[in-house]
Motif scaffolding. Structure first.
Motif, mmCIF file in Angstrom:
data_model
loop_
_atom_site.group_PDB
_atom_site.id
_atom_site.type_symbol
_atom_site.label_atom_id
_atom_site.label_comp_id
_atom_site.label_asym_id
_atom_site.label_seq_id
_atom_site.Cartn_x
_atom_site.Cartn_y
_atom_site.Cartn_z
ATOM 1 N N GLU A 200 0.820 -1.219 0.000
ATOM 2 C CA GLU A 200 0.000 0.000 0.000
ATOM 3 C C GLU A 200 0.853 1.268 0.000
ATOM 4 O OE1 GLU A 200 -2.495 -0.413 3.416
ATOM 5 O OE2 GLU A 200 -3.813 -1.890 2.483
ATOM 6 N N GLY A 201 2.171 1.103 0.004
ATOM 7 C CA GLY A 201 3.069 2.242 -0.075
ATOM 8 C C GLY A 201 3.193 3.028 1.218
ATOM 9 N N ILE A 202 2.861 2.403 2.337
ATOM 10 C CA ILE A 202 2.933 3.104 3.626
ATOM 11 C C ILE A 202 4.317 2.961 4.254
ATOM 12 C CG2 ILE A 202 1.975 3.224 5.968
ATOM 13 C CD1 ILE A 202 -0.666 2.205 4.763
ATOM 14 N N ILE A 203 4.916 1.780 4.130
ATOM 15 C CA ILE A 203 6.239 1.514 4.701
ATOM 16 C C ILE A 203 7.079 0.701 3.719
ATOM 17 C CG2 ILE A 203 5.350 1.499 7.076
ATOM 18 C CD1 ILE A 203 5.692 -1.620 6.945
ATOM 19 N N ARG A 204 8.360 0.618 4.019
ATOM 20 C CA ARG A 204 9.252 -0.345 3.367
ATOM 21 C C ARG A 204 10.077 -0.991 4.460
ATOM 22 N NH1 ARG A 204 12.324 2.689 0.718
ATOM 23 N NH2 ARG A 204 14.401 2.341 1.585
ATOM 24 N N LYS A 205 10.049 -2.314 4.531
ATOM 25 C CA LYS A 205 10.721 -3.031 5.607
ATOM 26 C C LYS A 205 12.015 -3.653 5.102
ATOM 27 C CE LYS A 205 9.864 -6.518 9.202
ATOM 28 N NZ LYS A 205 11.113 -7.267 8.997
#
Length: 222
Positions: A200-205
């Motif tokens: 959803e483009g909220i984070i990148r882990k």
């Protein structure tokens, strides 16, 4: 100052006592001290608590396991602090969780009658104890809200928001396994929730680093 007296005096409630009162507890041997190794069960779910427990050193966790073997960490407690003191003063006094040591630790055991005696001698101690019990009730209420009324994705966002300081990266201080216990989920389900937030483009882990891509979403949960 005796190390034990110094440790007790660091606990918010015991700060209200006179040093002479704490010295009397220690010197009159009205406290029993027990040491536990890492991973040892201190008290089990369903046990009746007949005393007040104080964590003198180390770190413990309160956890629950359901019939499917899923583990939920209710609380992590670092010394010096009370252990399940709200349960100690309840009518039934039955422990609802397992208390397990996360590292080598020492626990002090005091008779409840001794706490009543101290409270009758020192009104400030009584007030501090009542306030502490009230704060524990609030904590449990918040924990219940967190576990039952939020989706797994929301739990991750709430957790990230609690660690967020306005930068671009949040460094996780717990493993996926530990987080799954904290959130009351399974490890695969938690990994899928992280993947969903990434899609959803909220984070990148990347490992234990979470790059915040949509700060507005995180700000909503701060």
């Amino acid at each position: 100052m005796h190390p034990l007296i110094e440790t007790f005096s660091k606990i918010e409630v015991f700060k209200k006592l006179k040093i002479s009162q704490i010295e009397r507890l220690v010197k009159n041997r009205e406290i029993i001290f027990r040491r536990y190794e890492r991973g040892e069960l201190i008290k089990g779910r369903g046990e009746k608590i007949n005393e007040v427990m104080v964590l003198m050193s180390g770190k413990v966790r309160g956890e629950m396991n359901d019939f499917n073997g899923k583990n939920l960490v209710v609380e992590e407690i670092k010394a010096p602090n009370f252990l399940a003191v709200n349960i100690s003063f309840s009518r039934e006094a039955i422990l609802p969780v397992d208390i397990v040591s996360e590292e080598r630790c020492e626990v002090a055991y005091l008779k409840k009658e001794k706490i009543f005696e101290l409270a009758s001698e020192n009104i400030d101690f009584l007030k501090a104890l009542v306030e502490f019990l009230g704060s524990k009730f609030y904590f449990i209420s918040q924990k219940l809200w967190f576990i039952t009324l939020n989706s797994l994705k929301e739990k991750i966002l709430i957790y990230l928001a609690s660690k967020y300081s306005g930068g671009e990266v949040v460094v996780l201080d717990k493993s996926i396994e530990q987080l799954s216990q904290l959130f009351g989920s399974t490890r695969p389900a938690l990994s899928r929730a992280f993947s969903l937030l990434e899609s959803e483009g909220i984070i990148r882990k990347e490992g234990n680093k979470i790059y915040i891509l949509d700060k507005d979403v995180i700000d909503f949960y701060v």
